[in-house]
Design a protein around this motif. Structure first.
Motif, PDB file in Angstrom:
ATOM      1  N   THR A 113       0.710  -1.076   0.166  1.00  0.00           N
ATOM      2  CA  THR A 113      -0.305  -0.200  -0.088  1.00  0.00           C
ATOM      3  C   THR A 113       1.077   1.116  -0.139  1.00  0.00           C
ATOM      4  N   GLY A 114      -0.079   2.226  -0.045  1.00  0.00           N
ATOM      5  CA  GLY A 114       0.952   3.293  -0.795  1.00  0.00           C
ATOM      6  C   GLY A 114       1.781   3.959   1.473  1.00  0.00           C
ATOM      7  N   TYR A 115       0.566   4.036   1.975  1.00  0.00           N
ATOM      8  CA  TYR A 115       0.646   3.522   3.349  1.00  0.00           C
ATOM      9  C   TYR A 115       1.831   3.420   3.618  1.00  0.00           C
ATOM     10  N   ASN A 118       5.102   4.792   2.190  1.00  0.00           N
ATOM     11  CA  ASN A 118       5.783   5.599   3.108  1.00  0.00           C
ATOM     12  C   ASN A 118       6.610   5.556   4.455  1.00  0.00           C
ATOM     13  N   HIS A 142       0.018  14.377   3.503  1.00  0.00           N
ATOM     14  CA  HIS A 142      -1.353  13.003   3.457  1.00  0.00           C
ATOM     15  C   HIS A 142      -0.656  12.393   5.121  1.00  0.00           C
ATOM     16  N   SER A 144       0.357   9.399   6.271  1.00  0.00           N
ATOM     17  CA  SER A 144       0.559   8.930   6.022  1.00  0.00           C
ATOM     18  C   SER A 144       1.789   9.152   6.047  1.00  0.00           C
ATOM     19  N   ASP A 184       2.860  15.925  -1.008  1.00  0.00           N
ATOM     20  CA  ASP A 184       2.327  15.206  -1.515  1.00  0.00           C
ATOM     21  C   ASP A 184       2.130  16.432  -2.997  1.00  0.00           C
ATOM     22  N   SER A 188      -4.254  16.075  -0.903  1.00  0.00           N
ATOM     23  CA  SER A 188      -5.104  14.692  -1.614  1.00  0.00           C
ATOM     24  C   SER A 188      -6.713  15.257  -1.559  1.00  0.00           C
ATOM     25  N   ASP A 213       4.920  12.404  -2.776  1.00  0.00           N
ATOM     26  CA  ASP A 213       4.181  10.738  -2.607  1.00  0.00           C
ATOM     27  C   ASP A 213       2.382  12.113  -3.805  1.00  0.00           C
ATOM     28  N   ALA A 215       0.421  10.000  -5.047  1.00  0.00           N
ATOM     29  CA  ALA A 215      -1.062   9.174  -5.117  1.00  0.00           C
ATOM     30  C   ALA A 215      -2.213   9.921  -5.921  1.00  0.00           C
ATOM     31  N   HIS A 216      -2.009  10.821  -6.459  1.00  0.00           N
ATOM     32  CA  HIS A 216      -3.358  11.538  -6.919  1.00  0.00           C
ATOM     33  C   HIS A 216      -2.664  11.972  -8.438  1.00  0.00           C
ATOM     34  N   THR A 244       0.550   5.508  -6.272  1.00  0.00           N
ATOM     35  CA  THR A 244       0.417   3.977  -5.787  1.00  0.00           C
ATOM     36  C   THR A 244      -0.490   3.785  -6.819  1.00  0.00           C
ATOM     37  N   LYS A 247      -5.650   3.893  -6.822  1.00  0.00           N
ATOM     38  CA  LYS A 247      -5.947   4.948  -7.532  1.00  0.00           C
ATOM     39  C   LYS A 247      -5.868   5.078  -8.925  1.00  0.00           C
ATOM     40  N   GLY A 253      -1.503  -1.362  -4.165  1.00  0.00           N
ATOM     41  CA  GLY A 253      -0.395  -1.073  -4.146  1.00  0.00           C
ATOM     42  C   GLY A 253      -0.141   0.168  -4.066  1.00  0.00           C
TER      43      GLY A 253
HETATM   44  C1  LIG Z   1      -4.573   7.457  -0.683  1.00  0.00           C
HETATM   45  C2  LIG Z   1      -2.691   8.725  -0.041  1.00  0.00           C
HETATM   46  C3  LIG Z   1      -2.010   7.484   0.094  1.00  0.00           C
HETATM   47  C4  LIG Z   1      -2.231   5.402   0.485  1.00  0.00           C
HETATM   48  O1  LIG Z   1      -1.715   4.925  -0.364  1.00  0.00           O
HETATM   49  P1  LIG Z   1      -2.701   3.314  -0.480  1.00  0.00           P
HETATM   50  O2  LIG Z   1      -1.990   2.809  -1.044  1.00  0.00           O
HETATM   51  O3  LIG Z   1      -4.046   3.575  -0.065  1.00  0.00           O
HETATM   52  O4  LIG Z   1      -2.523   3.127   1.183  1.00  0.00           O
HETATM   53  C5  LIG Z   1      -0.822   8.067   0.490  1.00  0.00           C
HETATM   54  N1  LIG Z   1      -0.829   9.092   0.279  1.00  0.00           N
HETATM   55  C6  LIG Z   1      -1.426  10.306  -0.808  1.00  0.00           C
HETATM   56  C7  LIG Z   1      -1.725  11.734  -0.834  1.00  0.00           C
HETATM   57  C8  LIG Z   1      -2.621   9.164  -0.493  1.00  0.00           C
HETATM   58  O5  LIG Z   1      -3.710   9.889  -0.849  1.00  0.00           O
END
Ligand SMILES: *Cc1c(COP(=O)(O)O)cnc(C)c1O
Length: 397
Positions: A113-115, A118, A142, A144, A184, A188, A213, A215-216, A244, A247, A253
């Motif tokens: 996971t992204g969590y 990080n 975020h 995490s 980020d 997010s 990070d 993720a988005h 990530t 998303k 993952g």
């Molecule tokens: C969703 C998110 C994460 C965590 O990713 P997961 O794969 O859902 O655990 C980390 N950082 C940001 C900015 C996110 O939006």
């Protein structure tokens, strides 16, 4: 039933209710798509992070099936024992190739996971710095990232959101031999993009790492979906990229892409990589398909259409006294204010068959409770029209 800790919990939950902060889960009975069955009701949803609509794409779903046939249901062990499959290895190679324009000698490492990614990268950096490190974290980062920094038990400073002056001053007055700026890529809850070219310049001046990070941004930004680094056309050995895969990539993952020395150090030291069962190889196999789609023509088409929807929504009228954030991304929040107000709006929209989540403190600052609208290439322009109508109906009621 006279265990007093349970009574204390009950009282605390009552307080959560009184503040309008109770979070509830709704049960989705269909695939993640624009139109979903939720608790027995059809809803038009604007709250997933499935920005490209790949979570239910037939080719991705078929690859997941194929991956299960090839590799079975589970990995059976952690990566360093026997859980590292050919699918994981191929996915890392594909991601490394995708990021080779942006970092020299790049390698990628996948996480469950992204969590966890990080936590893994932040603790590995601290572990190599032997107590001589400071983290600089954007105020809107975020959870995490915040938790990962806390887990290191090393000093950190929170800088004002996206403020280059603040980062610059803090870097200048810091004596630590290792400095890490953490941000980020796309924020997010606000949807704005970090000022990365300027942050990278500051990091290069001060010999600091820049951990992004995205993720988005991964899959969504950049000509071939490589995210915010491609959006700004950056390249540096000081960059560390976290993307990530649950998303825009539509599966599950995450990965870190960085110089091979850091990645190999993470394989040796990241506890959230080492002490956990590897994600199912079938997921990695499905991701080979979805990441290839992201990089290819299908991805380009979906990104272009998503952009059309973003323009449609961001130029539509919104109720007076709501505030639109200056976002050019698929995250288009409308700030309403109090928890109670946003909950009422969210419930009214739900009654009209439109599902948008109310985001409240502590996820966002107090009194900036908001509807976090997210758009996806799986929406149609008619879907967005319906959303705009539902919002304007709201303003009359
Ligand atoms: C969703 C998110 C994460 C965590 O990713 P997961 O794969 O859902 O655990 C980390 N950082 C940001 C900015 C996110 O939006």
């Amino acid at each position: 039933m006279n265990f007093d800790k349970l009574n204390a919990l009950q009282r605390q939950l009552d307080e959560v209710d009184e503040k309008g902060l109770r979070r509830i889960r709704r049960t989705v009975e269909s695939a993640c798509q624009a139109h979903m069955m939720v608790d027995g009701k059809p809803l038009l949803a604007f709250n997933s992070n499935d920005y490209l609509g790949l979570a239910s794409h037939p080719l991705v779903v078929e690859s997941l099936r194929e991956g299960a046939s090839l590799y079975g249901a589970g990995s059976g062990a952690s990566h360093l024992i026997s859980g590292h499959s050919l699918a994981h290895a191929r996915l890392e190679e594909l991601l490394a190739a995708m990021f080779s324009p942006f970092m020299p000698s790049v390698r990628a490492l996948t996480f469950s996971t992204g969590y966890m990614a990080n936590l893994g990268v932040l603790t590995a950096l601290a572990d190599s710095a032997k107590g001589d490190i400071t983290f600089f974290s954007d105020a809107l980062n975020h959870a995490s990232l915040i938790d990962g920094i806390r887990l290191t038990r090393e000093p950190y400073q929170v800088y004002e959101h996206a403020s280059l002056d603040d980062v610059s001053q803090r870097l200048s007055s810091c004596q630590s031999s290792t400095k890490v700026v953490v941000t980020d890529g796309v924020f997010s809850m606000d949807g704005d993009i970090a000022p990365l070219p300027e942050l990278l310049r500051l990091c290069e001046q001060h010999g600091a790492w820049l951990l992004v990070d995205d993720a988005h941004g991964f899959g969504v930004l950049g000509d071939s979906g490589a995210g915010v680094l491609q959006h700004f056309n950056l390249r540096s050995a000081q960059l560390i990229y976290m993307g990530t895969l649950g998303k825009a990539a539509g599966v599950s993952g995450a990965f870190v892409a960085a110089h091979e020395h850091l990645i190999e150090w993470m394989v040796q030291r990241s506890r959230s990589y080492i002490y956990t069962t590897a994600a199912a190889p079938a997921l990695a196999h499905a991701l080979l398909t979805s990441v290839r789609m992201i990089c290819g023509e299908e991805g380009s088409r979906r990104r272009a259409f998503l952009q059309t929807l973003i323009e449609q929504l961001s130029t539509a009228p919104i109720p007076e006294n709501w505030q639109r954030m200056t976002s050019t991304t698929a995250i288009q929040p409308l700030v309403i204010g109090s928890n109670q107000a946003v909950l009422k709006v969210s419930a009214d929209l739900m009654a009209q068959g439109v599902w948008i989540s109310a985001i409240r403190a502590p996820t966002v600052p107090v009194n900036t409770a908001r509807l976090r609208i997210t758009l996806s290439a799986s929406h149609t322009t008619e879907d967005v029209d319906r959303l705009v109508r539902a919002l304007s109906f709201k303003s009359i009621s």
